[in-house]
Write an enzyme that holds these catalytic residues in place. Sequence first.
Site, PDB file in Angstrom:
ATOM      1  N   PRO A 268       0.818  -1.218   0.000  1.00 56.50           N
ATOM      2  CA  PRO A 268       0.000   0.000   0.000  1.00 56.50           C
ATOM      3  C   PRO A 268       0.851   1.267   0.000  1.00 56.50           C
ATOM      4  O   PRO A 268       1.945   1.290   0.573  1.00 56.50           O
ATOM      5  CB  PRO A 268      -0.766  -0.106   1.325  1.00 56.50           C
ATOM      6  CG  PRO A 268       0.153  -0.880   2.222  1.00 56.50           C
ATOM      7  CD  PRO A 268       0.910  -1.836   1.328  1.00 56.50           C
ATOM      8  N   TYR A 310      -6.074  14.137 -11.999  1.00 55.36           N
ATOM      9  CA  TYR A 310      -6.953  12.972 -11.808  1.00 55.36           C
ATOM     10  C   TYR A 310      -8.384  13.344 -11.462  1.00 55.36           C
ATOM     11  O   TYR A 310      -9.164  12.462 -11.123  1.00 55.36           O
ATOM     12  CB  TYR A 310      -6.463  12.120 -10.637  1.00 55.36           C
ATOM     13  CG  TYR A 310      -5.073  11.565 -10.739  1.00 55.36           C
ATOM     14  CD1 TYR A 310      -4.727  10.680 -11.756  1.00 55.36           C
ATOM     15  CD2 TYR A 310      -4.120  11.873  -9.776  1.00 55.36           C
ATOM     16  CE1 TYR A 310      -3.455  10.141 -11.806  1.00 55.36           C
ATOM     17  CE2 TYR A 310      -2.851  11.329  -9.815  1.00 55.36           C
ATOM     18  CZ  TYR A 310      -2.521  10.466 -10.838  1.00 55.36           C
ATOM     19  OH  TYR A 310      -1.284   9.926 -10.876  1.00 55.36           O
ATOM     20  N   CYS A 336      -0.227  30.206 -14.518  1.00 58.52           N
ATOM     21  CA  CYS A 336      -0.838  30.807 -15.696  1.00 58.52           C
ATOM     22  C   CYS A 336      -1.365  29.745 -16.645  1.00 58.52           C
ATOM     23  O   CYS A 336      -0.881  29.551 -17.766  1.00 58.52           O
ATOM     24  CB  CYS A 336       0.142  31.756 -16.369  1.00 58.52           C
ATOM     25  SG  CYS A 336       0.382  33.205 -15.342  1.00 58.52           S
TER      26      CYS A 336
HETATM   27  C1  LIG Z   1       1.727   2.719  -7.016  1.00 55.84           C
HETATM   28  C2  LIG Z   1       1.830   1.302  -6.687  1.00 55.84           C
HETATM   29  C3  LIG Z   1       1.298   0.815  -5.479  1.00 55.84           C
HETATM   30  C4  LIG Z   1       0.592   1.685  -4.479  1.00 55.84           C
HETATM   31  O1  LIG Z   1      -0.696   2.055  -4.850  1.00 55.84           O
HETATM   32  P1  LIG Z   1      -1.627   2.868  -3.823  1.00 55.84           P
HETATM   33  O2  LIG Z   1      -2.880   3.080  -4.532  1.00 55.84           O
HETATM   34  O3  LIG Z   1      -0.932   4.124  -3.471  1.00 55.84           O
HETATM   35  O4  LIG Z   1      -1.779   2.021  -2.604  1.00 55.84           O
HETATM   36  C5  LIG Z   1       1.493  -0.509  -5.208  1.00 55.84           C
HETATM   37  N1  LIG Z   1       2.138  -1.323  -6.066  1.00 55.84           N
HETATM   38  C6  LIG Z   1       2.639  -0.891  -7.226  1.00 55.84           C
HETATM   39  C7  LIG Z   1       3.355  -1.829  -8.122  1.00 55.84           C
HETATM   40  C8  LIG Z   1       2.501   0.431  -7.573  1.00 55.84           C
HETATM   41  O5  LIG Z   1       3.000   0.859  -8.749  1.00 55.84           O
END
Ligand SMILES: *Cc1c(COP(=O)(O)O)cnc(C)c1O
Length: 417
Positions: A268, A310, A336
């Site tokens: 995470p 996003y 800007c």
């Molecule tokens: C970015 C990423 C995550 C983390 O994703 P979150 O949505 O921030 O928890 C986990 N594993 C990989 C391979 C990623 O590229």
Amino acid sequence: MELINGQYCIQDIPVIELAKKYETPLFVYDANKIEEQYKKMVNAFDVPKLKINYACKALTNINVLKLMKELGAGIDAVSPEEIKLSLHAGFEPEEIVFTPNSVGTDEIEEAIKLGVKINIDNIELLEYFGHHYPDLKICIRINPHVMAGGNRKISVGHIDSKFGISIHQMPLVLRIVESLEIQVEGIHMHTGSDILDVDVFLYAADILFNQARNFPDLEYIDFGSGFKVKYKSDDIETDIVQFGKQMSKKFNAFCKETGKDLTLAFEPGKYLVSESGYFLARTNTIKQTTSTVFAGINSGFNHMIRPMFYNAYHEIINVSNPEGVPKLYTVVGYICETDTFGYNRKINTLTPGDILVFKNAGAYCYMMASNYNSRLLPAEVMIRDGKDYLIRKRQNFTDLLVNQVEVNLPVEQVTAE
Ligand SMILES: *Cc1c(COP(=O)(O)O)cnc(C)c1O
């Protein structure tokens, strides 16, 4: 952040005081909140072996990395620089997994030299490993083609995704693994961010379990991330307790059935750090046009691009006027270009000089900041156990000149006839 005696505070520190002491724009991280999230996650699972690898691209300040180390997390890194930052923060190489995409073999070689674990996400690389490093154990990133995620930009498991090796190519993968005698110690998936539905995740997990049967050397299964946090008070977040229960049951049953003693791994980013972060900016202008009241602040998408990039929602609070009457404002930056943080937000009456706080500013905010419009990057502060620490200085003008090379081009002689 909560109201204490009529003042917005992070832990016990009034936000206004932080803005005065460190000036704005400013990122503030609540370390105790990070710890709380980490523990909530660890406690949600009931398996013999669990590993939480922090996806550090969300926030790589070395003090955050050190905190993760202290808590017992590992690291998921996506670049050699993230590996080096993690090593600098005190992680052992074997605690770091390198999960690159579209990198050249130069970066793979660098990661091997640094001694970290490597997550392979294409077949050519798998063969490369089999030929050059038959003794190194590897992890394979599988794309289960489960459509999930909050929006297309952050959903990486679908059929057109550039990530992972397609589940449909597994027969080829197995042939390569067997003929080159590659030791596969881990399999991995990461389907995307913002998974709301636990059942979708478990469905993808089943696909990975089925693959796990094919790898005799397997030591861990990494189910990636996708844990959603709240962006509004009435938002739904991933029910980590419910998910942990169901996932642990499945995982333990699989280990028992197959006689394997596996580690359950996750990576995470957002879940651990998003809610710990607050972005503080000052209101510069209030501008009433025919239909809108714009609040202009001393920041823009150069500091926090998620709303524009996003369409991410970040709650905005006027901490200078906790008792004020709410009015509607469209909060914009000073870049800007159109850089709107939020349309028609109900915010307590604003006057120039008021401090606005943007919530959920821990993940992917500072990390995506730039010097666009030649603006300087903000400072970062961490609060731990009621004390505030400066963990990154604000940039100054000379930082803009670092690495620029001034050359004296020959001046062409213009001769008048
Ligand atoms: C970015 C990423 C995550 C983390 O994703 P979150 O949505 O921030 O928890 C986990 N594993 C990989 C391979 C990623 O590229």
